[in-house]
Design a protein around this motif. Sequence first.
Motif, PDB file in Angstrom:
ATOM      1  N   UNK A 154       0.732  -1.728  -2.239  1.00  0.00           N
ATOM      2  CA  UNK A 154       2.043  -1.602  -1.617  1.00  0.00           C
ATOM      3  C   UNK A 154       2.501  -0.149  -1.629  1.00  0.00           C
ATOM      4  N   UNK A 155       2.224   0.519  -2.750  1.00  0.00           N
ATOM      5  CA  UNK A 155       2.626   1.919  -2.816  1.00  0.00           C
ATOM      6  C   UNK A 155       1.831   2.745  -1.824  1.00  0.00           C
ATOM      7  N   UNK A 156       0.537   2.383  -1.693  1.00  0.00           N
ATOM      8  CA  UNK A 156      -0.283   3.106  -0.724  1.00  0.00           C
ATOM      9  C   UNK A 156       0.250   2.908   0.687  1.00  0.00           C
ATOM     10  N   UNK A 157       0.651   1.652   0.939  1.00  0.00           N
ATOM     11  CA  UNK A 157       1.219   1.379   2.264  1.00  0.00           C
ATOM     12  C   UNK A 157       2.493   2.181   2.464  1.00  0.00           C
ATOM     13  N   UNK A 174       0.747  -3.829  -6.306  1.00  0.00           N
ATOM     14  CA  UNK A 174       1.692  -2.723  -6.344  1.00  0.00           C
ATOM     15  C   UNK A 174       1.048  -1.448  -5.823  1.00  0.00           C
ATOM     16  N   UNK A 175      -0.192  -1.248  -6.272  1.00  0.00           N
ATOM     17  CA  UNK A 175      -0.892  -0.056  -5.842  1.00  0.00           C
ATOM     18  C   UNK A 175      -1.067  -0.077  -4.319  1.00  0.00           C
ATOM     19  N   UNK A 194      -0.884 -10.057 -14.174  1.00  0.00           N
ATOM     20  CA  UNK A 194      -0.368  -8.687 -14.281  1.00  0.00           C
ATOM     21  C   UNK A 194      -1.317  -7.724 -13.585  1.00  0.00           C
ATOM     22  N   UNK A 195      -2.609  -7.970 -13.784  1.00  0.00           N
ATOM     23  CA  UNK A 195      -3.596  -7.123 -13.139  1.00  0.00           C
ATOM     24  C   UNK A 195      -3.506  -7.214 -11.636  1.00  0.00           C
TER      25      UNK A 195
END
Lengths: 209, 609
Positions: free
Chosen positions: B246-249, B243-244, B236-237
């Motif tokens: 990916x979101x930054x990308x 995710x972080x 999960x970590x």
Amino acid sequence: MQDQPPTVYLVDDDPDILKAIDRLLQSIGLRVVTFLSPQQFLEDYDRNAPACLVLDLELPGLSGLELQRTLEQEASALPIIFLTGRGSIASSVQAMKHGAADFLTKPVDDTDLIAAIRDALARGQAQRISRSERERVAKSLSSLTDRERQVLEQIVAGRLNKQIAGALGTSEKTIKFHRGNLMRKMGVRVVADLVKLAERAGVGSGPRA
Amino acid sequence: MSWVEITWIVMSAACLTLGVIHLFVWFKQRSHYAHLLFFALAVSATAFGACELVMMRSQSHAAYAATLRWAHVPLAMVVLSMIWFVHFYFGAGRLWLAYAATGFRLLALGLNFVTGANINFREVTAMDQMLLWGGAVVSGPVGVVNPWAIVPQIGNVLLVVFVLDAAVTLWRRGGPVARRRAAVVGGSLVVCITAAAGFAALTTLGIVHAPTIMLPGVFIVVLAMAYELGWDMIAAGQLATQLRASEQRFRAVVEAAPSAILLVDDRGTIALANAQAEYVFGYPRAELVSQPVERLIPERFRVPHVRLRDTYSREPQTRAMGTERELFACRKDGSEVPVEVALSPMPTQEGGFVLVSVVDITERRDLERATARQRDELAHLSRVAMLGELSGSLAHELNQPLTAILSNAQAAQRFLAQSPPRLDKLTEILSDIVKSDHRAGAVIQRIRSLLRKESAQRNPFDINDVVEETLHLMRSDLLNRHVVVRADLGEGLPAVSGDRNQLQQVLLNFMMNGCDAMDGRDMDGGLLVRTRTTADGNVEFSVADRGTGIPSADLERIFQPFVTTKSHGMGLGLTICRSIVEAHGGRLWATNNSDGGATLHCELPAQRT
């Protein structure tokens, strides 16, 4: 026949113009008959009436010049006044060559048009008169005997009775008798009239020339 | 204390610690029952460990029997936790097996308290002190076996079968994580339960002389489960990190995009805006985010936009917005810019979002406008040149009513000069003059509008009217060139939309081309002007001539600039016609007639009603 009032035939494919010119000519008491096409005109016009034709040069189908040609072939004496919106020199020359009475451009001033019509009608009238006179003279001439005709030729040539008698081998008295007869037949009283008439009918010039 | 006692205390404490950790995890993620069940298992194991420690140290056989009886409570808890942990964590296993194993364990617990000294012994008769490796001494029971002891053993068998079945199912489902989970948790459970229960049975039956020790087995199971749960948390970590990233990308891509990008939620609120959006709309980002998207739309479109947005959110799809009309965005300073908008839906758990990409097309519009202006200017030049060629005909068209007016007016003068004046004729004459004047005025109007230099207008009109008017304008020219024109006009044609002057220019050009093609040919040459509705519902007009025709290689070439078959002209007429017609969304082409001559066609789209 001479007493019949002259008619003006109008041919133009534009009904507005037809109506306006018709009106103008009626205002001076002329008898006007209008046609929207040359074909219609050829079918309906009276070949014997004293008349003239006011003809638009640019017409669909049979053009103005072609109508003139047709009338020429019919040996018509109808004087033609051409009206044109864009008269080219070529077409006006052609029209005049074939005996057009006048060539006017649109818009046409009333005095010009009326003068032209009067002129054309007068010319038509004159032609008509001279033609009937020619016919009458020809008729009179044909009623002359051969001897009378010989005498007439001598008179027209300016010979005296004595000279004529000598030339024809007869007496001066006989010549006088023939002369009296032919003067009566030709309907003239003085020799001068006789000469004029004979000249117009072409008598005398033929054998001498 | 002996090493056995220390070991037991350490194992119990470890179980308790692990259990408490997962209790906290469960508090944060209430839907993850595996953590709660693990807590129950670990705490029960701790309690059971404590009971076992007491038993090992008990000095009287009565105390031993009583402690064993009570030890069955945490043991039952351990077993039940295992069953349901497997059920929830594996998401597999036959439910009836789970219920059966649960039932037998509870039955065993009941019998534990009502039969014998406990479920294992009818009575414990003596204590046996056993010396273990390292000098540790522990107590073991000696007694008569409770005949009901078969019940928990059946329960254990059911438990093993259930776990085995669940593990196999999970294994079969595939995936590295599922397989590891099946192997580690399922494997440890099966091995440890079998070992512990078998060992207990053997000691109870007195076949093996040893103390009853089940905690190590349970502890191994607890460790295995904790390992797996730990893996989950690590995963999960990692997922969160990914995710972080990916979101930054995503943000970096959105930020770097050359078009303005907005993320709009299903209530029309802007959730995200990129740098280009700030530039295009002139708002700082803080004034865009959390604001209704309608603030970026000119006021007159706001109300319909809300309705359109509702329609879209009901059926979201990736598409361009408002393809049939021009779109405008409203900037902060109130100015409007032409834009192109693309929409793509982004469904998320928090509701439907729409990714809106907006491109400022001011420059493109300017370029289009400049091109259109050039085309109009060229069309105008060619129209003026064409009217020059037609000037004779146009003059004639003016001359006709002028002739009628003059003659009518002079007739009126003559009627007035008569005595008495013929006033009765005047009304009629004046009305005719007025009529002719209107006629001349209409001609001038037409010429003037053809000569006027203005950008293309778009109005609906009937192509037949244009044909009739054009025939009129060219009438005298056609007469002069001895060209007879027949018109075959379709009935009930749909209106076409466009610049009437420009399209009349096209028709004039067609007709003059036709006349030129027939110049010097027989007098029977004629033009046929046709209008009709095409199969597609468009409007076509065509001009057929009876001229020399067009060599088939030139059918397309004649529309190219500077291609001409005439001695005069620049060869631009049809080129300009084509550009006019194409700007109207129509097309131009030429064909040869089967019976001689050529036909020029123009097809125009019918006006949408």
